[in-house]
Design a protein around this motif. Structure first.
Motif, short mmCIF file in Angstrom:
data_model
loop_
_atom_site.label_atom_id
_atom_site.label_comp_id
_atom_site.label_asym_id
_atom_site.label_seq_id
_atom_site.Cartn_x
_atom_site.Cartn_y
_atom_site.Cartn_z
N ALA A 174 -39.38 32.15 5.43
CA ALA A 174 -39.62 33.44 4.79
C ALA A 174 -39.14 34.56 5.70
CB ALA A 174 -41.11 33.61 4.48
N THR A 175 -38.40 35.50 5.12
CA THR A 175 -37.89 36.62 5.91
C THR A 175 -37.87 37.88 5.06
OG1 THR A 175 -36.13 37.27 7.44
CG2 THR A 175 -35.44 36.27 5.37
N MET A 176 -37.83 39.04 5.68
CA MET A 176 -37.95 40.29 4.96
C MET A 176 -36.71 40.60 4.11
SD MET A 176 -39.87 42.66 7.85
CE MET A 176 -39.93 44.14 6.83
N GLY A 177 -35.56 40.68 4.75
CA GLY A 177 -34.33 40.94 4.02
C GLY A 177 -34.06 42.41 3.74
N VAL A 178 -35.10 43.22 3.66
CA VAL A 178 -34.96 44.66 3.44
C VAL A 178 -35.87 45.39 4.40
CG1 VAL A 178 -34.32 44.44 1.00
CG2 VAL A 178 -36.73 44.63 1.62
N ARG A 179 -35.47 46.60 4.77
CA ARG A 179 -36.29 47.48 5.62
C ARG A 179 -36.62 46.82 6.95
NH1 ARG A 179 -40.96 49.05 1.50
NH2 ARG A 179 -41.69 50.42 3.18
N ASP A 180 -35.74 45.92 7.39
CA ASP A 180 -35.95 45.25 8.67
C ASP A 180 -34.84 45.63 9.64
OD1 ASP A 180 -33.83 43.89 7.55
OD2 ASP A 180 -34.72 41.90 7.73
N PHE A 181 -34.82 44.99 10.82
CA PHE A 181 -33.82 45.34 11.83
C PHE A 181 -32.41 45.17 11.29
CE2 PHE A 181 -37.23 44.16 15.06
CZ PHE A 181 -37.43 45.47 15.48
N LEU A 236 -45.96 40.44 5.32
CA LEU A 236 -46.85 39.46 5.94
C LEU A 236 -48.01 39.11 5.01
CD1 LEU A 236 -46.94 40.86 9.59
CD2 LEU A 236 -45.78 38.79 8.80
N THR A 237 -48.57 40.12 4.36
CA THR A 237 -49.67 39.87 3.43
C THR A 237 -49.21 38.95 2.30
OG1 THR A 237 -50.66 42.02 3.93
CG2 THR A 237 -51.32 40.96 1.86
N THR A 371 -44.61 23.39 5.95
CA THR A 371 -44.89 24.64 6.65
C THR A 371 -44.07 25.80 6.07
OG1 THR A 371 -45.28 23.40 8.69
CG2 THR A 371 -44.91 25.76 8.91
N LEU A 372 -44.70 26.95 5.96
CA LEU A 372 -43.97 28.18 5.69
C LEU A 372 -43.68 28.83 7.03
CD1 LEU A 372 -42.86 30.21 3.61
CD2 LEU A 372 -45.06 31.41 3.76
N ALA A 373 -42.41 28.84 7.42
CA ALA A 373 -41.99 29.40 8.70
C ALA A 373 -41.59 30.85 8.49
CB ALA A 373 -40.82 28.60 9.26
N VAL A 374 -42.38 31.76 9.02
CA VAL A 374 -42.15 33.19 8.82
C VAL A 374 -41.35 33.75 9.99
CG1 VAL A 374 -43.28 35.43 8.59
CG2 VAL A 374 -44.25 33.42 7.46
N ILE A 375 -40.16 34.24 9.69
CA ILE A 375 -39.29 34.90 10.67
C ILE A 375 -39.02 36.28 10.09
CG2 ILE A 375 -37.11 34.81 11.93
CD1 ILE A 375 -37.02 31.80 11.36
N PRO A 376 -39.79 37.30 10.47
CA PRO A 376 -39.74 38.59 9.76
C PRO A 376 -38.34 39.20 9.64
CG PRO A 376 -41.67 38.51 11.14
CD PRO A 376 -40.87 37.28 11.47
N ASP A 377 -37.63 39.32 10.75
CA ASP A 377 -36.30 39.94 10.69
C ASP A 377 -35.29 38.96 10.12
OD1 ASP A 377 -34.21 41.83 11.18
OD2 ASP A 377 -33.68 40.68 12.97
N SER A 378 -34.43 39.45 9.25
CA SER A 378 -33.51 38.57 8.52
C SER A 378 -32.16 38.38 9.20
CB SER A 378 -33.27 39.12 7.11
OG SER A 378 -32.70 40.42 7.16
N SER A 379 -31.99 38.91 10.42
CA SER A 379 -30.68 38.82 11.08
C SER A 379 -30.18 37.38 11.14
CB SER A 379 -30.76 39.40 12.49
OG SER A 379 -31.02 40.78 12.46
#
Length: 739
Positions: A174-181, A236-237, A371-379
């Motif tokens: 899972a990654t943000m894709g928008v409004r991230d680095f 994250l929520t 597992t859901l692997a959360v990597i916030p920044d989508s780079s």
């Protein structure tokens, strides 16, 4: 410093302990070629001590060895073997300070919230040793990292275990894709030498200078970006709810060591998001007690006893743990979760380990689970998603047949060192961050909110030119395709693509397969070729170099510690790195409990061979070349005879592996025909080692099973550690004959 000289770095944890055993072999064998071996202490403890001489007694003070080696790396005679070191998070730094204080070092406490000028200065000094403090200083060249032929051959003959994958696996990234680095990134190429300033212009009209002076040179690529923290919280929520609904483990994968400013803050937001009720009710109490989510759940729980309502807060954490999705665990037996310590789960090591284990991490019950692997920044999160999807579709990779993905990495002169520098900031007030040139013009700017994380980085032109040259050199040497992992839709990458296209014509590329693909498309190509047994050179920027040189080696070889890592320094010297240290803490724990060290020094063997070869070529030392060639052959025998450390008591550990490498090396030196005097000298050594093989092995095995006292974790006692790591009197006597 005598010449020729090899500098062997003293670092941390298991690699440092292994040095006590292996360095005597290096010194003894190298001395026969007139090669001097010196050590420099760049351990976390050593770095800390060097920063505070005025606080210490005369006999405790040590020089800043890292600064010294940084200067050496700029000179053509540099020949440095660099072992893995701790890239310290705040909890690790605090633990090291506490240990040193207990050992009698009058070091100042780490200021959590510095107020006075003195506290700010102390905090700044500690900041110099945190995170990826070592690598940017030493890496005055780009990276050439690959699996040597002997290592790859061994992996195919003796494939490591890979967990089976199922097409219906629920594991995902899972990654943000928008409004991230990645999505907020802006980039410029500097036209002329200048000095920039970074400032925050608040909506209230105030101007805060975040960085007064940022020198840049013509041709340099300067980037700026920010992470929208409001978007991060929403993301994250959502992911916590998704993990709960899907019945999978929740995990977050960051790099709170290298990204020493941004990722601990992001980690803190993850902790807050997982326990929203607790922080809503007790956040002020925790903050006033200095218990920060940025330091992890473990630090908070450890400090609750000192609070009058600590039991109530603990009950609240427990209730939310029970309500939420199950957390991935670092150690289920001890209740250490993914959220306990920010430096426990590092993305470049944790993601390939998960992929290797059927897409599973360990749950609270001690069993494996999707597992859901959360990597916030989508780079670069998409790289891991491609590999996960490929395994779902095609099953696990087969180490016996798979190809390899070596790496040419852009890292010279601190290229792309996101988060490891003084250009990352948590924004104190809503406004606009501006990067301003000396004429007063804003060349980059972002509208930001309070709490957003803004960062910039620099990539100089000379390293980029050298990177392109190294990529062509490796493609020519191997005949394999070389793929630049660059995305034209990303601002920084677009500028690099323009430079790559400008510099490739400077080299002979006829007949070579050189491509530019986005990281996602490059990953798809690489894994497709891997399954066919084909090789593909990944040519990447610095952060992706860090990720790729764990991802593919762990899948191919079972570990990244077996990679050959050569850094041809731009000014003619050589830096030779020895692999990854991610498993080092567990190895130290086992040594202390059972006097058994599982650390595999193969990376040190590989680095030493190329270091000797480099020295031979740069100093015209024929004997050094003989040592290098015979060490290569000895390493091949070492692998064929399966002399790497075993997995349990009663088998040879790190110390036994050093003995066998030394035996095979002496035997190769004894039978080589290039240097009769060396052959004669090592004939006696080889004979003594072979004749006493069983006695030496028995002496090494005899110490196993009982606790070992090394006198400290971050700074072991030298005499105690040497005694533990050199328990065979017979072996020590044989080595002494070469002294």
């Amino acid at each position: 410093m005598a010449d020729p000289t090899i500098i062997y770095t003293h670092t941390d944890e298991a690699p440092a302990l292994a040095t006590h055993s292996f360095l005597p072999f290096i010194e003894a064998y190298a001395s026969t070629a007139g090669v001097q071996v010196e050590t420099r202490d760049i351990s976390l403890a050593g770095r800390i001590i060097s920063q505070f001489p005025e606080h210490l007694e005369e006999g405790q003070r040590i020089a800043d060895a890292l600064a010294e080696l940084g200067e050496l790396a700029l000179r053509p005679e540099a020949n440095i073997i660099k072992l893995p070191n701790i890239s310290a998070s705040v909890p690790q730094l605090k633990a090291a300070i506490a240990e040193l204080q207990d050992q009698g070092y009058a070091l100042p406490a780490y200021p959590e919230n510095p107020q006075t000028d003195e506290e700010k200065e102390i905090r700044a000094r500690y900041g110099k040793v945190m995170g990826s403090a070592v690598n940017p200083v030493l890496r005055e060249g780009n990276s050439d990292r690959r699996a040597p032929a002997s290592v790859k051959s061994y992996a195919k003959k003796h494939p490591h275990r890979m967990g089976a994958w199922s097409a219906d696996s629920k594991t995902d990234v899972a990654t943000m894709g928008v409004r991230d680095f990645r999505s907020n990134e802006k980039s410029v190429v500097i036209e002329a030498d200048d000095t920039l300033r970074i400032e925050l212009v608040g909506d209230d009209g105030s101007t805060t200078v975040l960085k007064e002076s940022l020198p840049v040179i013509a041709g340099e690529v300067v980037d700026a970006t920010y992470l929208d923290v409001a978007a991060l919280r929403e993301f994250l929520t959502e992911q916590i709810a998704k993990a709960k609904a899907d019945g999978v483990l929740f995990s977050v994968h960051l790099k709170a060591t290298m990204m020493k400013v941004s990722d601990p803050i992001i980690f803190g937001h993850v902790v807050r998001a997982f326990f929203p009720k607790t922080f809503a009710a007790f956040g002020a109490d925790l903050a006033s007690a200095g218990l920060s989510p940025n330091d992890g759940l473990g630090g908070i729980l450890a400090g609750l006893d000192a609070l009058s309502n600590g039991a109530e807060i603990k009950a609240s954490f427990d209730a939310e743990l029970a309500e939420g999705p199950e957390l991935a665990m670092v150690n289920s037996d001890k209740g250490i979760t993914n959220l306990h310590v920010p430096s426990d789960v590092i993305v470049d090591a944790s993601m390939p380990a998960m992929i290797r284990t059927s897409g599973h991490m360990w749950g609270p019950d001690g069993g494996e689970a999707d597992t859901l692997a959360v990597i916030p920044d989508s780079s670069y999160a998409g790289v891991y998603q491609v590999v996960v999807d490929d395994c779902k579709a095609n099953g696990a990779y087969d180490p016996a047949t798979m190809g390899t993905v070596p790496n040419v990495g852009l890292m010279a002169q601190k290229a792309e060192e996101y988060g490891s520098h003084d250009k990352t900031f948590e924004i104190p007030t809503t406004g606009t961050v501006r990067v301003v040139n000396s004429a007063g013009d804003a060349i980059l700017e972002h509208v930001v909110a309070q709490g957003d994380i803004w960062r910039a980085c620099q990539t100089k032109d000379v390293p980029i030119r050298d990177w392109v040259k190294l990529a062509v050199t490796r493609a020519r040497a191997t005949g394999d395709p070389a793929v630049f992992w660059l995305d034209e839709s990303r601002a920084h990458d677009a500028n690099l693509i323009a430079k790559v296209n400008a510099y490739l014509p400077e080299h002979d590329t006829d007949g070579l397969d050189i491509r530019i693909l986005s990281p996602i498309e490059a990953t798809k190509l690489s894994v497709e070729r891997i399954r066919k047994g084909e090789n593909t050179i990944s040519v990447t920027g610095n952060v992706l170099r860090d990720y790729n040189t764990d991802l593919f080696p762990i899948l191919e070889l079972g570990t990244s510690a077996k990679m050959l890592s050569v850094v041809p320094l731009i000014n003619g010297g050589g830096l030779f790195e020895t692999g990854a240290g991610g498993s080092a803490p567990k190895h130290v724990q086992q040594l202390v409990e059972e006097n058994y060290l599982r650390w595999d020094s193969l990376g040190e063997f590989l680095a030493l061979a190329v270091s000797l070869e480099h020295l031979a070529q740069t100093t015209d030392n024929a004997r050094a070349q003989v040592l290098a060639d015979t060490l290569d052959r000895a390493t091949g025998t070492f692998l064929d005879e399966d002399r790497s450390p075993g997995r349990k008591l009663g088998t040879i550990d790190n110390r036994g592996s050093h003995f066998y490498l030394g035996l095979y090396w002496a035997q190769e030196l004894a039978k080589q025909t290039e240097d009769a005097a060396l052959a004669e000298a090592f004939g006696a050594v080889a004979g003594s080692l072979a004749d006493n093989e069983q006695k030496i092995v028995d002496e090494l095995l005899a110490v196993q099973g009982s606790p070992a006292d090394i006198g400290g974790y971050f700074q072991p006692d030298v005499e105690k550690a040497a005694k533990v790591m050199r328990p065979s009197a017979t072996l020590n006597e044989v080595l002494a004959t070469l002294g």
